[in-house]
Design a protein around this motif. Structure first.
Motif, PDB file in Angstrom:
ATOM      1  N   VAL A  30      27.196  67.357 -70.266  1.00 53.96           N
ATOM      2  CA  VAL A  30      26.690  67.542 -71.624  1.00 53.96           C
ATOM      3  C   VAL A  30      25.407  68.374 -71.604  1.00 53.96           C
ATOM      4  N   ALA A  31      24.479  68.028 -70.742  1.00 51.63           N
ATOM      5  CA  ALA A  31      23.201  68.754 -70.666  1.00 51.63           C
ATOM      6  C   ALA A  31      23.419  70.202 -70.246  1.00 51.63           C
ATOM      7  N   PHE A  32      24.328  70.418 -69.293  1.00 52.86           N
ATOM      8  CA  PHE A  32      24.635  71.780 -68.845  1.00 52.86           C
ATOM      9  C   PHE A  32      25.242  72.591 -69.983  1.00 52.86           C
ATOM     10  N   THR A  33      26.195  71.997 -70.689  1.00 59.08           N
ATOM     11  CA  THR A  33      26.884  72.693 -71.772  1.00 59.08           C
ATOM     12  C   THR A  33      25.921  73.108 -72.877  1.00 59.08           C
ATOM     13  N   VAL A  34      25.069  72.193 -73.277  1.00 63.12           N
ATOM     14  CA  VAL A  34      24.176  72.457 -74.394  1.00 63.12           C
ATOM     15  C   VAL A  34      23.042  73.407 -73.996  1.00 63.12           C
ATOM     16  N   SER A  35      22.806  73.594 -72.712  1.00 62.21           N
ATOM     17  CA  SER A  35      21.728  74.484 -72.278  1.00 62.21           C
ATOM     18  C   SER A  35      22.225  75.851 -71.811  1.00 62.21           C
ATOM     19  N   LEU A  36      23.520  76.098 -71.888  1.00 66.58           N
ATOM     20  CA  LEU A  36      24.046  77.398 -71.461  1.00 66.58           C
ATOM     21  C   LEU A  36      23.475  78.558 -72.269  1.00 66.58           C
TER      22      LEU A  36
END
Length: 184
Positions: free
Chosen positions: A111-117
């Motif tokens: 989730v954190a990776f996806t939202v910070s792309l």
């Protein structure tokens, strides 16, 4: 302080808030899952850390490669948000369905990776422009953490009013935001 620095600071603050809005939307949906406050704090910190790491990597790479990679990260992030949103809507109707991604363990990292792309692609362009790296990273991390917390707290309040339908609303928000990123 010089006038140039003040203009750059204001631009970076607005950019940090804009980048944190996807964390806010996602957090609004996650907050509807009745998360404990400790979990809310951890999710906010994790998303904030990723909003520091991803633009840092982007800034470093932006100094080395061209900015064409930024479009691919936006497409990947938007497709993931659409998929997560669709799965949340589906699981609201099918009570037997297991949630695709939970904000626990490896799911939280995804989730954190996806939202910070998107902050990665912004980091690429900032690396090319020579922005002040430390200032960028602090603003991006702080704004995404704070907006994430606000979103989850509001999501908890909305869930109390909507009950089970809040998951449909949260999934719709993610789905719509993913489509907006993809086509907007």
């Amino acid at each position: 302080m010089s006038e140039y620095f003040i203009r750059e600071l204001i631009a970076l603050i607005f950019m940090a808030i804009a980048l944190g809005m996807d964390a806010f939307s996602l957090s609004l949906a996650m907050g509807m899952q009745e998360l404990r406050l400790k979990r809310v704090a951890l999710i906010g910190f994790t998303i904030g850390i990723f909003h520091i790491l991803m633009p840092f990597i982007g800034i470093l790479l932006g100094k080395v490669i061209s900015g064409q990679i930024g479009d691919m990260t936006t497409i990947a992030a938007s497709l993931l948000l659409v998929a997560i949103g669709a799965q949340m809507i589906f699981s609201a109707f099918n009570h037997q369905a297991k949630k695709l991604i939970q904000p626990y363990g490896f799911g939280l990292i995804i989730v954190a990776f996806t939202v910070s792309l998107d902050s990665f692609s912004i980091g690429l362009s900032l690396g090319l422009s020579g922005a002040k790296t430390f200032l960028v990273l602090i603003l991006f991390g702080a704004s995404s953490t704070i907006l994430c917390w606000i979103g989850m707290i509001l999501g908890r309040k909305v869930h109390g009013f909507l009950g089970r339908y809040s998951e449909i609303l949260g999934g719709s928000i993610l789905f719509g935001f993913g489509l907006m990123l993809l086509f907007g």
